[in-house]
Design an enzyme around this catalytic site. Structure first.
Site, PDB file in Angstrom:
ATOM      1  N   GLU A  32      -8.288   8.226  -5.818  1.00  0.00           N
ATOM      2  CA  GLU A  32      -9.646   8.668  -5.497  1.00  0.00           C
ATOM      3  C   GLU A  32      -9.948   8.504  -4.010  1.00  0.00           C
ATOM      4  O   GLU A  32     -10.636   9.330  -3.412  1.00  0.00           O
ATOM      5  CB  GLU A  32     -10.640   7.932  -6.388  1.00  0.00           C
ATOM      6  N   ILE A  54      -5.126   2.790   6.503  1.00  0.00           N
ATOM      7  CA  ILE A  54      -6.482   3.095   6.995  1.00  0.00           C
ATOM      8  C   ILE A  54      -7.389   3.236   5.783  1.00  0.00           C
ATOM      9  O   ILE A  54      -6.943   3.668   4.710  1.00  0.00           O
ATOM     10  CB  ILE A  54      -6.467   4.384   7.866  1.00  0.00           C
ATOM     11  N   SER A  82      -6.386   4.330  -5.375  1.00  0.00           N
ATOM     12  CA  SER A  82      -5.802   5.049  -4.240  1.00  0.00           C
ATOM     13  C   SER A  82      -5.938   6.556  -4.405  1.00  0.00           C
ATOM     14  O   SER A  82      -6.194   7.270  -3.427  1.00  0.00           O
ATOM     15  CB  SER A  82      -4.321   4.710  -4.089  1.00  0.00           C
ATOM     16  N   HIS A  96       0.824  -1.226   0.000  1.00  0.00           N
ATOM     17  CA  HIS A  96       0.000   0.000   0.000  1.00  0.00           C
ATOM     18  C   HIS A  96       0.851   1.266   0.000  1.00  0.00           C
ATOM     19  O   HIS A  96       1.878   1.332   0.662  1.00  0.00           O
ATOM     20  CB  HIS A  96      -0.950   0.005   1.209  1.00  0.00           C
TER      21      HIS A  96
HETATM   22  N1  LIG Z   1      -1.708   3.877   3.458  1.00  0.00           N
HETATM   23  C1  LIG Z   1      -3.024   3.733   3.179  1.00  0.00           C
HETATM   24  O1  LIG Z   1      -3.868   3.617   4.048  1.00  0.00           O
HETATM   25  N2  LIG Z   1      -3.351   3.747   1.881  1.00  0.00           N
HETATM   26  C2  LIG Z   1      -4.626   3.718   1.431  1.00  0.00           C
HETATM   27  N3  LIG Z   1      -5.821   3.706   2.136  1.00  0.00           N
HETATM   28  C3  LIG Z   1      -6.811   3.752   1.239  1.00  0.00           C
HETATM   29  O2  LIG Z   1      -8.019   3.775   1.505  1.00  0.00           O
HETATM   30  N4  LIG Z   1      -6.316   3.780  -0.025  1.00  0.00           N
HETATM   31  C4  LIG Z   1      -4.961   3.781   0.037  1.00  0.00           C
HETATM   32  O3  LIG Z   1      -4.147   3.841  -0.844  1.00  0.00           O
END
Ligand SMILES: NC(=O)N[C@H]1NC(=O)NC1=O
Length: 175
Positions: free
Chosen positions: A93, A128, A91, A74
């Site tokens: 959006e 998150i 991500s 992520h």
């Molecule tokens: N680091 C992190 O939480 N990234 C994300 N959270 C989310 O809802 N989309 C993401 O890319």
């Protein structure tokens, strides 16, 4: 949110080829095509919820080490990739929905500080579900969750990935 112009039904999903399924669902867990490959093996799905459950089970059944691998796939919140415009469309959006594209320089500084501190402790990024949060709750989450143990944070992070995944599936599939 969805890149598809119209949502698809569960019966249409049940008749997709492996390749089609992987191309449609390959991004519901960030950069993790393997999830779609494994979940396709559970086809046919009785309902949208059964499809969501299959992705959640995939996540839940991973070892602790593999859960950490998922967390590390992520992108940072309002991080370098966001600054460079290099986030995935999903991500981009999601982070926008939480208002992370409109941080003041003071908010950005505090966020940066808390993210770095979190990263140094856990060696994976703070995850998150951005669509269910706003700047304030993200800042507070960073503060509160920093106190957790490594195992607790892996579990909480994966739980957030499940929420992100479910919302991404809802963008693709007709209810
Ligand atoms: N680091 C992190 O939480 N990234 C994300 N959270 C989310 O809802 N989309 C993401 O890319």
């Amino acid at each position: 949110m969805a890149s598809l112009t119209s949502k698809i039904s569960i019966s249409e999903i049940n008749s997709l080829s492996d390749k089609q399924f992987e191309s449609i669902f390959g991004g519901v867990i960030e950069l993790c095509k393997d999830a779609a490959v494994q979940v396709k093996k559970k086809c046919p799905f009785q309902s949208l919820e059964a499809l969501c459950d299959a992705f959640q089970t995939y996540l839940q059944d991973l070892s602790l080490e593999d859960k950490v691998v998922i967390l590390k796939l992520h992108p940072d919140l309002a991080g370098r990739l966001a600054d460079l415009g290099q986030l995935t469309q999903e991500s981009t959006e999601e982070q926008k929905a939480a208002g992370l594209d409109k941080l003041t320089s003071e908010q950005k500084r505090i966020l940066e500080e808390r993210k770095n501190r979190y990263n140094e402790k856990f060696d994976f990024p703070f995850i998150i579900c951005a669509r269910e949060n706003k700047i304030q709750s993200i800042m507070e989450g960073l503060q509160v969750r920093y106190e957790n143990s490594y195992k607790e944070e892996v579990a909480i992070g994966i739980n957030e990935v499940k929420k992100i995944c479910r919302l991404r599936i809802l963008d693709i599939v007709k209810e």
